[in-house]
Design an enzyme around this catalytic site. Structure first.
Site, PDB file in Angstrom:
ATOM      1  N   THR A  98     -16.273 -17.740   5.944  1.00  0.00           N
ATOM      2  CA  THR A  98     -17.421 -16.922   5.537  1.00  0.00           C
ATOM      3  C   THR A  98     -16.979 -15.457   5.562  1.00  0.00           C
ATOM      4  O   THR A  98     -15.805 -15.164   5.743  1.00  0.00           O
ATOM      5  CB  THR A  98     -18.638 -17.169   6.464  1.00  0.00           C
ATOM      6  OG1 THR A  98     -18.282 -16.788   7.794  1.00  0.00           O
ATOM      7  CG2 THR A  98     -19.063 -18.628   6.452  1.00  0.00           C
ATOM      8  N   GLU A 151      -4.113 -18.398  11.089  1.00  0.00           N
ATOM      9  CA  GLU A 151      -2.992 -17.724  10.412  1.00  0.00           C
ATOM     10  C   GLU A 151      -3.472 -16.803   9.293  1.00  0.00           C
ATOM     11  O   GLU A 151      -2.932 -15.718   9.077  1.00  0.00           O
ATOM     12  CB  GLU A 151      -2.030 -18.787   9.845  1.00  0.00           C
ATOM     13  CG  GLU A 151      -0.789 -18.235   9.186  1.00  0.00           C
ATOM     14  CD  GLU A 151       0.114 -17.470  10.154  1.00  0.00           C
ATOM     15  OE1 GLU A 151       0.526 -18.027  11.170  1.00  0.00           O
ATOM     16  OE2 GLU A 151       0.400 -16.275   9.872  1.00  0.00           O
ATOM     17  N   VAL A 154      -4.427 -12.599   9.062  1.00  0.00           N
ATOM     18  CA  VAL A 154      -3.502 -11.483   8.769  1.00  0.00           C
ATOM     19  C   VAL A 154      -2.502 -11.943   7.714  1.00  0.00           C
ATOM     20  O   VAL A 154      -1.856 -12.983   7.867  1.00  0.00           O
ATOM     21  CB  VAL A 154      -2.734 -11.052  10.046  1.00  0.00           C
ATOM     22  CG1 VAL A 154      -1.764  -9.915   9.734  1.00  0.00           C
ATOM     23  CG2 VAL A 154      -3.710 -10.625  11.142  1.00  0.00           C
ATOM     24  N   GLY A 208      -9.102  -7.241  -8.747  1.00  0.00           N
ATOM     25  CA  GLY A 208      -9.594  -8.162  -7.711  1.00  0.00           C
ATOM     26  C   GLY A 208      -8.969  -7.929  -6.350  1.00  0.00           C
ATOM     27  O   GLY A 208      -9.134  -8.743  -5.450  1.00  0.00           O
ATOM     28  N   ASP A 222     -10.026  -2.518   7.656  1.00  0.00           N
ATOM     29  CA  ASP A 222      -9.402  -3.840   7.507  1.00  0.00           C
ATOM     30  C   ASP A 222      -8.098  -3.898   8.322  1.00  0.00           C
ATOM     31  O   ASP A 222      -7.856  -4.853   9.065  1.00  0.00           O
ATOM     32  CB  ASP A 222      -9.137  -4.068   6.000  1.00  0.00           C
ATOM     33  CG  ASP A 222      -8.380  -5.338   5.708  1.00  0.00           C
ATOM     34  OD1 ASP A 222      -8.941  -6.418   5.915  1.00  0.00           O
ATOM     35  OD2 ASP A 222      -7.219  -5.250   5.270  1.00  0.00           O
ATOM     36  N   LYS A 226      -6.697  -6.090  11.749  1.00  0.00           N
ATOM     37  CA  LYS A 226      -5.443  -6.856  11.707  1.00  0.00           C
ATOM     38  C   LYS A 226      -4.480  -6.393  12.806  1.00  0.00           C
ATOM     39  O   LYS A 226      -3.798  -7.215  13.432  1.00  0.00           O
ATOM     40  CB  LYS A 226      -4.801  -6.731  10.326  1.00  0.00           C
ATOM     41  CG  LYS A 226      -5.597  -7.475   9.248  1.00  0.00           C
ATOM     42  CD  LYS A 226      -5.141  -7.114   7.854  1.00  0.00           C
ATOM     43  CE  LYS A 226      -5.901  -7.912   6.802  1.00  0.00           C
ATOM     44  NZ  LYS A 226      -5.682  -7.411   5.423  1.00  0.00           N
ATOM     45  N   GLY A 324      -5.668 -13.086  -1.716  1.00  0.00           N
ATOM     46  CA  GLY A 324      -5.682 -14.019  -2.856  1.00  0.00           C
ATOM     47  C   GLY A 324      -6.265 -15.356  -2.446  1.00  0.00           C
ATOM     48  O   GLY A 324      -6.129 -15.770  -1.303  1.00  0.00           O
TER      49      GLY A 324
HETATM   50  N1  HSE Z   1      -8.901  -6.587   0.907  1.00  0.00           N
HETATM   51  C1  HSE Z   1      -7.717  -6.929   1.657  1.00  0.00           C
HETATM   52  C2  HSE Z   1      -6.504  -6.240   1.040  1.00  0.00           C
HETATM   53  C3  HSE Z   1      -7.441  -8.412   1.695  1.00  0.00           C
HETATM   54  O1  HSE Z   1      -6.645  -5.505   0.075  1.00  0.00           O
HETATM   55  O2  HSE Z   1      -5.409  -6.447   1.540  1.00  0.00           O
HETATM   56  C4  HSE Z   1      -8.160  -9.166   2.781  1.00  0.00           C
HETATM   57  O3  HSE Z   1      -7.766  -8.787   4.072  1.00  0.00           O
END
Ligand code: HSE
Length: 350
Positions: A98, A151, A154, A208, A222, A226, A324
């Site tokens: 989710t 996994e 990250v 995308g 983000d 990580k 992806g």
């Molecule tokens: N939006 C993130 C990126 C991918 O551009 O690396 C998902 O963590």
């Protein structure tokens, strides 16, 4: 031969792609991996929920999505009803994919808890529960004799977490630095080619890579999650999100990038952590102007890379996709393969 019954929580791009993999390559995977996979439950905010102990018709489920049809027209319910489904379905493994809520990790944290409490293993691609409640959830899994694998949290399916845990045995990991966000790396590369910041972001969105709200990518949120995951899982740091200093790339101008190029440098958004001599771990994410011969300077486009600092090998770098649908769905498959291997090791010792 073993067949694992699985439940897919969230039926967006990642779990859909896992279902496609099972539908199209299930037989090949069975031969190659020595176990089969059967989907017995799916829940989704838009489609509702469907539980079928004998196995869901994946062609039917994959055919739903664009129209107004829900699982209610196929023997299920229009409500996701996640808690009831997770707690009561017959799945051995819950695949949780989710969305990530970076503030409290919910609702994914609850999904993981319900599953582990009811004796089901969990694999997730969701950063929230791992970054914010990882230690507690791993302990809950251990208490219940099940597995918690993540996994894909990250660098999607590029092996990083398990690789470091398994393959660095016997040496000391002192830190890492990495390019852990594809969108920001893509944007910096396009700015180097002369595009304005907002043009580069809109290109990344069209391709995308970027989230609909790219702040998570661009402002370092983000990467902060990580870095927290890698620091706690691999360096044994017991740090919180607020301990990871965060700065994004939005303040970098085209002139900053041109000036760096003139000096033989390249700006990258770097996430890093380091073990200090007193054993504490410091962690941060921010823009760094790297010399062109630095191992991370040549990582271009949406590719990710992490360079581990080890005592016996020096730096060891892993590079690959960080996002992806297929790449992240593969992370879930790799988690299930890891659970199967652990299960077989346990069986061999009984
Ligand atoms: N939006 C993130 C990126 C991918 O551009 O690396 C998902 O963590």
């Amino acid at each position: 031969m073993t067949t694992y019954d699985i439940a897919l929580i969230g039926f967006g791009g990642v779990n859909r792609t896992l279902a496609e993999l099972i539908a199209t390559r299930g037989e090949d995977l069975r031969k190659q991996l020595g176990f089969g996979l059967r989907v017995v439950a799916i829940t989704d905010l838009r489609l509702g929920s469907l539980v079928q102990d004998e196995g869901i018709d994946l062609a039917m489920a994959l055919g739903l999505g664009t129209g107004s049809e829900t699982f209610a027209e196929h023997g299920g319910s229009a409500e996701p009803d996640n808690e009831r489904v997770i707690r009561s379905c017959t799945a051995d493994i819950i695949c949780e994919a989710t969305f990530t809520n970076p503030d409290d990790g919910e609702p994914a944290v609850s999904h993981v808890q319900w599953a582990l409490e009811s004796g089901k293993s969990v694999c997730t691609t969701n950063k929230g529960p791992v970054a914010l409640r990882g230690t507690e959830l791993t302990e809950l899994a251990e208490r219940n004799g099940v597995h918690f694998e993540f996994e894909g949290a990250v660098m999607s399916g590029t092996p990083v977490i398990r690789l470091a845990k398994k393959m660095f045995a016997g040496l000391k990991l002192n830190g890492f630095e990495g390019i852990l966000n594809g969108t920001s790396n893509y944007v910096l590369g396009r700015m180097e080619a002369g595009l304005a910041f907002h043009e580069a972001i809109s290109e990344a969105q069209q391709l995308g890579y970027a989230e609909a709200n790219p702040a998570a990518d661009i402002e370092g949120y983000d990467v902060q999650l990580k870095v927290l995951i890698l620091a706690n899982e691999l360096l044994g740091a017991r740090i919180q999100l607020a301990d990871v200093q965060r700065q994004g790339i939005s303040s970098l101008t085209l002139e900053d990038i041109r000036e760096a190029a003139r000096e033989g440098l390249r700006w990258k958004l770097v996430g890093s952590a380091e073990r200090k001599p007193d054993g504490t771990v410091t962690a941060a994410v921010g823009p760094v102007a790297l010399p062109l011969d630095h191992g991370l300077a040549g990582i271009s486009g949406a590719t990710n890379a992490v360079s581990f600092s080890t005592d016996l090998l020096g730096p060891v770098t892993v590079s690959g996709p960080g996002a992806g649908r297929m790449e992240t769905a593969y992370a879930l498959l790799s988690d299930i393969i890891a659970m199967h291997a652990k299960q077989n090791r346990v069986a061999a010792h009984v």
